[in-house]
Design a protein around this motif. Structure first.
Motif, PDB file in Angstrom:
ATOM      1  N   ALA A   1      -7.819   0.979   0.135  1.00 51.34           N
ATOM      2  CA  ALA A   1      -7.252  -0.165  -0.589  1.00 51.34           C
ATOM      3  C   ALA A   1      -5.775   0.089  -0.885  1.00 51.34           C
ATOM      4  O   ALA A   1      -5.261  -0.322  -1.917  1.00 51.34           O
TER       5      ALA A   1
ATOM      6  N   LEU B   1      -3.472  -2.687  -2.007  1.00 50.41           N
ATOM      7  CA  LEU B   1      -3.579  -3.136  -3.398  1.00 50.41           C
ATOM      8  C   LEU B   1      -3.290  -1.990  -4.358  1.00 50.41           C
ATOM      9  O   LEU B   1      -3.756  -1.989  -5.496  1.00 50.41           O
TER      10      LEU B   1
ATOM     11  N   ASN C   1      -6.149   0.130  -6.206  1.00 61.26           N
ATOM     12  CA  ASN C   1      -6.719  -0.418  -7.434  1.00 61.26           C
ATOM     13  C   ASN C   1      -8.147   0.097  -7.627  1.00 61.26           C
ATOM     14  O   ASN C   1      -9.011  -0.088  -6.768  1.00 61.26           O
TER      15      ASN C   1
ATOM     16  N   VAL D   1     -11.030  -2.472  -7.501  1.00 64.30           N
ATOM     17  CA  VAL D   1     -11.307  -2.909  -6.138  1.00 64.30           C
ATOM     18  C   VAL D   1     -12.144  -1.865  -5.412  1.00 64.30           C
ATOM     19  O   VAL D   1     -13.145  -2.187  -4.752  1.00 64.30           O
TER      20      VAL D   1
ATOM     21  N   GLY E   1      -4.016  -7.172   1.164  1.00 63.45           N
ATOM     22  CA  GLY E   1      -2.998  -7.043   0.114  1.00 63.45           C
ATOM     23  C   GLY E   1      -1.630  -7.010   0.747  1.00 63.45           C
ATOM     24  O   GLY E   1      -1.336  -7.795   1.656  1.00 63.45           O
ATOM     25  N   SER E   2      -0.794  -6.103   0.312  1.00 61.51           N
ATOM     26  CA  SER E   2       0.563  -5.974   0.850  1.00 61.51           C
ATOM     27  C   SER E   2       0.555  -5.090   2.087  1.00 61.51           C
ATOM     28  O   SER E   2       0.457  -3.868   1.991  1.00 61.51           O
TER      29      SER E   2
END
Length: 242
Positions: free
Chosen positions: A49, A52, A55, A58, A102-103
């Motif tokens: 993850a 993100l 996180n 998550v 996410g990014s």
């Protein structure tokens, strides 16, 4: 158990709302396990993850989803430091590596800093199935369109390039995605590539697309290529329902 050849399932899906947990793994994710050819034991799936910021909520929800699916799950995190002593060795032990959205710009920056790209290539070449959603789809390609920099989408061009194409995600769900993807291919910012509506995945064996699959009826996949006159042409692909 490695796949027969390097395999990537790049998706705009793979998660759904859970009945007893926040998320459950949907048909695209379970198909990634099928591609790995696991039988007689729980599949080993590693979540990332990074996109993100690792996180913790998550990651906990992904582990819950894996438990419901009957998978043996682990994760690699890079914040505040790597949680495993050898990322490459850990990835090579997996059947499937699953990358959260996410990014994508942030993901690629952190992966470069920690050598994760090289580790992913080693795992891919060894037959570990690579999969993921959104940023976890674009990352395997040369690049794509991203909201990593703000609400107005921009190109990202420094993907891992395991696949020599560009990648458009959420093609039917975000109005900027299709026109920007086409214009970036038309002007040469991105190479020709493949795009997926929400709920659709692209299966690559080696660097060749072998099929598009969907967990939602009626959704599409597309090949967009630069034409000789400097425009982009879009071709709808056959999509197999899972």
């Amino acid at each position: 158990m490695p796949a027969e050849q390097p395999t990537i399932l790049a998706t705009s899906g793979g998660l759904k709302e859970g009945r007893h947990t926040f998320w459950e793994l949907s048909a695209l994710s379970t198909y990634a396990v099928d591609l790995a050819g696991v039988s007689g034991r729980a599949p080993k799936v590693c979540f990332l993850a990074t996109a993100l910021g690792d996180n913790e909520a998550v990651l906990a929800r992904l582990h819950d989803a894996a438990r419901v699916a009957g998978w043996q799950s682990s994760h690699v995190q890079l914040f505040p430091m790597p949680n495993v002593p050898d990322v490459r060795a850990h990835l090579l032990e997996q059947d499937v590596v699953w990358v959260m959205g996410g990014s994508v710009a942030g993901l690629l920056a952190m992966w470069q800093l920690h050598g994760v790209g090289e580790a992913m290539r080693a795992a891919w070449e060894a037959g570990v199935v690579l999969t993921g959603v959104s940023a976890g789809s674009i990352c395997w390609h040369v690049g794509g369109t991203t909201d990593s920099f703000g609400p107005d989408l921009r190109p990202v061009t420094n993907g891992l390039a395991l696949l020599p194409y560009s990648n458009g995600v959420h093609y039917d769900a975000e109005e900027q995605r299709r026109p920007l993807f086409e214009s970036l291919i038309a002007d040469g910012t991105l190479p020709s590539g493949y795009a997926t509506d929400n709920g659709v995945g692209l299966v690559y064996r080696g660097t060749e697309l072998v099929e598009a699959v969907s967990e939602i009826d009626g959704k599409g996949a597309f090949f967009v290529e630069r034409a000789a006159d400097g425009t982009a042409t879009e071709t709808r692909l056959d999509v197999r329902a899972l």
